[in-house]
Design a protein around this motif. Structure first.
Motif, PDB file in Angstrom:
ATOM      1  N   ARG A 182       0.837  -1.219   0.000  1.00 17.39           N
ATOM      2  CA  ARG A 182       0.000   0.000   0.000  1.00 17.39           C
ATOM      3  C   ARG A 182       0.859   1.252   0.000  1.00 17.39           C
ATOM      4  O   ARG A 182       0.562   2.223  -0.702  1.00 17.39           O
ATOM      5  CB  ARG A 182      -0.935   0.001   1.214  1.00 17.39           C
ATOM      6  CG  ARG A 182      -2.128  -0.938   1.085  1.00 17.39           C
ATOM      7  CD  ARG A 182      -3.184  -0.613   2.124  1.00 17.39           C
ATOM      8  NE  ARG A 182      -2.693  -0.789   3.479  1.00 17.39           N
ATOM      9  CZ  ARG A 182      -2.791  -1.924   4.164  1.00 17.39           C
ATOM     10  NH1 ARG A 182      -3.338  -2.991   3.608  1.00 17.39           N
ATOM     11  NH2 ARG A 182      -2.336  -2.010   5.406  1.00 17.39           N
ATOM     12  N   ALA A 185       2.290   1.711  -3.351  1.00 20.78           N
ATOM     13  CA  ALA A 185       1.248   2.141  -4.289  1.00 20.78           C
ATOM     14  C   ALA A 185       1.045   3.647  -4.229  1.00 20.78           C
ATOM     15  O   ALA A 185       0.851   4.304  -5.258  1.00 20.78           O
ATOM     16  CB  ALA A 185      -0.063   1.409  -3.986  1.00 20.78           C
ATOM     17  N   ARG A 189       1.625   6.053  -7.478  1.00 21.88           N
ATOM     18  CA  ARG A 189       0.578   6.916  -8.027  1.00 21.88           C
ATOM     19  C   ARG A 189       1.046   8.358  -8.124  1.00 21.88           C
ATOM     20  O   ARG A 189       0.749   9.060  -9.090  1.00 21.88           O
ATOM     21  CB  ARG A 189      -0.679   6.816  -7.161  1.00 21.88           C
ATOM     22  CG  ARG A 189      -1.397   5.479  -7.272  1.00 21.88           C
ATOM     23  CD  ARG A 189      -2.447   5.322  -6.208  1.00 21.88           C
ATOM     24  NE  ARG A 189      -2.900   3.933  -6.125  1.00 21.88           N
ATOM     25  CZ  ARG A 189      -3.423   3.397  -5.032  1.00 21.88           C
ATOM     26  NH1 ARG A 189      -3.555   4.132  -3.922  1.00 21.88           N
ATOM     27  NH2 ARG A 189      -3.818   2.141  -5.034  1.00 21.88           N
ATOM     28  N   SER A 267       1.368   0.727  -8.623  1.00 20.75           N
ATOM     29  CA  SER A 267       0.323   1.597  -8.088  1.00 20.75           C
ATOM     30  C   SER A 267      -0.869   0.835  -7.526  1.00 20.75           C
ATOM     31  O   SER A 267      -1.778   1.442  -6.962  1.00 20.75           O
ATOM     32  CB  SER A 267      -0.165   2.559  -9.180  1.00 20.75           C
ATOM     33  OG  SER A 267      -0.869   1.857 -10.193  1.00 20.75           O
ATOM     34  N   ASP A 268      -0.875  -0.482  -7.663  1.00 18.98           N
ATOM     35  CA  ASP A 268      -2.003  -1.284  -7.185  1.00 18.98           C
ATOM     36  C   ASP A 268      -1.475  -2.587  -6.601  1.00 18.98           C
ATOM     37  O   ASP A 268      -0.909  -3.413  -7.329  1.00 18.98           O
ATOM     38  CB  ASP A 268      -2.957  -1.572  -8.349  1.00 18.98           C
ATOM     39  CG  ASP A 268      -4.222  -2.286  -7.902  1.00 18.98           C
ATOM     40  OD1 ASP A 268      -4.209  -2.953  -6.856  1.00 18.98           O
ATOM     41  OD2 ASP A 268      -5.240  -2.176  -8.617  1.00 18.98           O
ATOM     42  N   LYS A 271      -2.263  -5.721  -8.516  1.00 21.88           N
ATOM     43  CA  LYS A 271      -1.494  -5.927  -9.741  1.00 21.88           C
ATOM     44  C   LYS A 271      -0.121  -6.507  -9.425  1.00 21.88           C
ATOM     45  O   LYS A 271       0.402  -7.339 -10.179  1.00 21.88           O
ATOM     46  CB  LYS A 271      -1.337  -4.614 -10.498  1.00 21.88           C
ATOM     47  CG  LYS A 271      -2.613  -4.096 -11.128  1.00 21.88           C
ATOM     48  CD  LYS A 271      -2.346  -2.781 -11.810  1.00 21.88           C
ATOM     49  CE  LYS A 271      -3.656  -2.194 -12.325  1.00 21.88           C
ATOM     50  NZ  LYS A 271      -3.573  -0.739 -12.488  1.00 21.88           N
TER      51      LYS A 271
END
Length: 321
Positions: A182, A185, A189, A267-268, A271
């Motif tokens: 997290r 991520a 982003r 970013s995820d 993924k």
């Protein structure tokens, strides 16, 4: 995560705690501070806002905020938030302690210099706003009170679990891997918005400056890879990018696509995990229809471009996933 894995994780990290207090330099704005009606004036925006008034120039306190931010970034760069502090790989604890020690010394030095000029700084601030002087002077904070409200300390310690009960500690240890992904991520982003958003059309180009954040994320992931099995494949993919990036020039065309795909995956957290489990075919695409269908359109476009125009000397099987 099993109890055995939780205990093993605790053996590989140290906990860093930062305790930093900074005097706000503000007091509550009272009703009698504002004169309304004939001849009345609102206080200057530099002095009062949102129910509070500044009794000293905020610039005089900016150095403390900068040092606090530096300490936080030091821990965030290689550690993950845990138990109100940061879980840092044990092999990097000494380096973190050295940096925090330097910050603590700088903080103490700046504090003493600030306290020595405190009275003069307050007087200079008050005199800048003669129409609001009375309201400021009645709220001045004594020097000794200010002294107690500025400080910087840090602590480093080890958290031990037991073979009989870990309680909530075990739950929090088990979530460290998710917390790591997290945090990565959020960084990814931000990097996408700053360096890649809006440039994925015909102008496929990004500054080399974007490599710095990618490298920092790679180092954080590598140091904490034991927290989640999805991390190691991601680190390998990032290393494949750096293996072919030229020493000068921007990221263009296929290299741009490769970097963009990495940033979009980072970013995820989902993924990142799919990247670790999907597998690769010879074209660098996830094997299996189900894995491919889960990809975002942005990632699919970037991968397709790289597949048809591969970067020079880049092994196709090490492209994006």
């Amino acid at each position: 995560m099993t109890l055995e894995n939780q205990l093993e994780t605790l053996e590989r990290v140290d906990l860093v705690s930062i305790d930093c207090s900074i005097w706000s330099g503000r007091k509550r704005l009272r009703s009698d501070d504002i004169k309304l009606g004939a001849g009345g004036k609102l206080p200057p925006a530099q002095v009062a806002s949102l129910g509070s008034k500044r009794i000293i120039d905020p610039e005089d306190l900016s150095v403390f905020h900068a040092l606090k931010k530096r300490a936080e970034r030091t821990c965030e760069a290689i550690g993950v938030r845990f138990l109100g502090g940061y879980a840092v790989p044990r092999e990097k604890t000494e380096a973190v302690a050295q940096t925090l020690g330097e910050i603590a010394k700088s903080f103490t030095k700046e504090k003493e210099e600030f306290l020595q000029r405190y009275d003069g700084a307050v007087e200079a601030w008050v005199r800048q706003y003669p129409d609001f002087e009375r309201q400021l002077r009645k709220e001045l904070t004594p020097l000794e009170q200010v002294r107690t409200r500025i400080g910087f300390e840090y602590a480093m310690y080890r958290v031990a679990g037991t073979a009989t009960a870990t309680g909530h500690l075990g739950d929090q240890v088990g979530r460290l891997g998710s917390q790591l992904l997290r945090e990565i991520a959020v960084e990814a982003r931000e990097l996408y918005e700053q360096s890649f958003a809006g440039s994925a059309g015909s102008d496929r180009k990004a500054s080399r400056k974007s490599l710095g954040p990618i490298r920092r994320m790679r180092e954080k992931l590598a140091g904490l890879g034991f927290l989640d099995s999805a991390v190691a494949p991601m680190v390998k993919t990032i290393d494949a990018l750096f293996a072919v990036v030229p020493k000068t020039g921007p990221l263009e065309d296929a290299l741009y696509d490769q970097a963009l795909s990495i940033v979009l995956i980072l970013s995820d957290p989902d993924k990142v995990r799919r990247h670790a489990t999907a597998g690769l075919n010879a074209a660098g695409m996830p094997a299996g229809q189900d894995a491919e269908e889960e990809l975002d359109p942005e990632v699919e476009v970037a991968v397709e471009r790289a597949r048809t125009t591969p970067a020079r000397d880049t092994p196709s099987e090490s492209l994006y996933f």
